[in-house]
Design a protein around this motif. Structure first.
Motif, mmCIF file in Angstrom:
data_model
loop_
_atom_site.group_PDB
_atom_site.id
_atom_site.type_symbol
_atom_site.label_atom_id
_atom_site.label_comp_id
_atom_site.label_asym_id
_atom_site.label_seq_id
_atom_site.Cartn_x
_atom_site.Cartn_y
_atom_site.Cartn_z
ATOM 1 N N ASN A 1 -23.136 -110.198 -75.240
ATOM 2 C CA ASN A 1 -23.054 -109.947 -73.799
ATOM 3 C C ASN A 1 -22.413 -111.126 -73.063
ATOM 4 O O ASN A 1 -21.693 -110.932 -72.089
ATOM 5 C CB ASN A 1 -24.442 -109.654 -73.227
ATOM 6 N N GLU B 1 -19.049 -110.959 -70.869
ATOM 7 C CA GLU B 1 -19.052 -111.482 -69.507
ATOM 8 C C GLU B 1 -17.906 -112.462 -69.281
ATOM 9 O O GLU B 1 -17.249 -112.441 -68.227
ATOM 10 C CB GLU B 1 -20.387 -112.166 -69.236
ATOM 11 N N ASN C 1 -15.457 -104.833 -72.427
ATOM 12 C CA ASN C 1 -16.372 -104.400 -73.485
ATOM 13 C C ASN C 1 -15.615 -104.097 -74.776
ATOM 14 O O ASN C 1 -16.014 -104.523 -75.857
ATOM 15 C CB ASN C 1 -17.172 -103.185 -73.031
#
Length: 139
Positions: A60, A64, A42
């Protein structure tokens, strides 16, 4: 005729200790990745976007992909790691193994991902951006 250099036992011992301490630090960093994959991926994704290094359509998806990269690193053997970092090994003199691995992933593989529009900056800029986040989480 060239002089033959034969290191003494003391010199050999010191060189051996230096090499083994480098290998120990490398293994410790790779093993520590397992404990902080989520927050590290993150942080790296956010910093790459904030610094305008990566332009993406899906934050996102980027996080990932970096998460998968870190997961792969934590399970890879030494040959696979060396193979992955070979093209960017000489970016800086003494790189952090996790930072250089993720940098190589961003430069070599992430650029072809469907969510990534473009990657800006030099290889050194990408490394330093990633390394700032890695040193917050890992030894």
């Amino acid at each position: 005729m060239a002089k033959i250099f034969r290191p003494s036992n003391r010199e050999s011992s010191i060189l051996s200790k230096i090499e083994s301490s480098k290998e120990y630090a490398k293994r410790r960093a790779i093993n520590s990745v397992k404990e902080c994959i989520e927050p590290l991926s993150n942080a790296i994704a956010m910093k790459l976007i904030e610094n305008d290094i990566i332009e993406t359509t899906n934050k996102n998806g980027l996080e990932e992909q970096i998460n998968k990269c870190l997961e792969k690193l934590s399970h890879s053997d030494e040959f696979d790691i060396d193979y992955q970092i070979a093209p960017v090994r000489n970016i800086i003199p003494n790189p952090h193994i996790v930072s250089i691995y993720v940098t190589s992933f961003v430069i070599e593989k992430l650029i072809n991902h469907k969510d990534v529009i473009d990657i800006f900056g030099s290889d050194e800029d990408i490394y330093h951006c990633i390394n700032q986040q890695v040193i917050k989480f890992l030894p």
